[in-house]
Design an enzyme around this catalytic site. Sequence first.
Site, short mmCIF file in Angstrom:
data_model
loop_
_atom_site.label_atom_id
_atom_site.label_comp_id
_atom_site.label_asym_id
_atom_site.label_seq_id
_atom_site.Cartn_x
_atom_site.Cartn_y
_atom_site.Cartn_z
CG LEU A 239 -1.29 4.48 -7.45
CD1 LEU A 239 -1.98 4.90 -8.73
CD2 LEU A 239 -1.44 2.98 -7.27
CG HIS A 240 4.83 1.68 -4.49
ND1 HIS A 240 5.59 2.53 -3.71
CD2 HIS A 240 3.96 1.07 -3.63
CE1 HIS A 240 5.20 2.44 -2.46
NE2 HIS A 240 4.22 1.57 -2.38
CB ALA A 241 3.87 -0.65 -10.26
#
Length: 311
Positions: A239-241
């Site tokens: 889950l980057h952002a």
Amino acid sequence: MALPIIIDCDPGHDDAIALVLALASPELEVKAITSSAGNQTPEKTLRNVLRMLTLLKRPDIPVAGGAVKPLMRELIIADNVHGESGLDGPALPEPSFAPQSGTAVELMAKTLRESAQPVTIVSTGPQTNVALLLNSHPELHTKIARIVIMGGAMGLGNWTPAAEFNIYVDPEAAEIVFQSGIPVVMAGLDVTHKAQIHAADIERFRDIGNPISTIVAELLDFFFEYHKDEKWGFVGAPLHAPCTIAWLLKPEIFTTVERWVGVETKGKYTQGMTVVDYYFLTGNKPNATVMVDVDRQGFVDLLAERLQYYA
């Protein structure tokens, strides 16, 4: 007092979940949201911001669309990751309101001008809009507290062997941001690949049982499929952002280092690479706080806790 932020994003599954997290957090005051082209075309990412705010019942937040292409290059999109709409998976509502008539840069500048205190810019897509803001409004630099970006990597890339997608899309813009003199916080792949959501976590979110937690689970169902490819070696989906928002809320669950970062704009093999001076070899003073690790369980627990806000 809540921390004022502007979110510049390119939804995208993980960007959509970052919006969900930010708007469930009373510690943050989201003053404006702007869209960038990246995960999908500029028309689709703007529409996805409006769809998410319609879902979250927040038409009060000003929204504006950003640049249609990078500063000096043609646009690359990640439709292979995020699908035809940019948010494939769940059934999302159609937008119930329209964006502002002005540009992303105009909305950002207006928001900075009118804010009584410096504003944190959270940028989870390519850095085009932020770079345009910095170049066109030098008088507003002092109104920016910091720029928290999702992008880059000290180690391996995810779009080329050397480059992370967001930086690769517009390396010239990213270089402007890093060399601006404004404090930068970098959530790169070194940390986001450790912020993985496992299958059991998706079921935990689904079991919360409100409409928003269900949508988040369905977004993750779709996002999970792309990351099953054995080449990544992942257990779940990174889950980057949301790491950007999570750092603002709970910096203690992250490990960071202060380093100088530059962006390679011309390399034959390394275009878009974030060059992190880990061993202080250049003599340059650090210009970024670089996230290198995260307490994965603490990250998942934060998401689960905030999803209950929507009950």
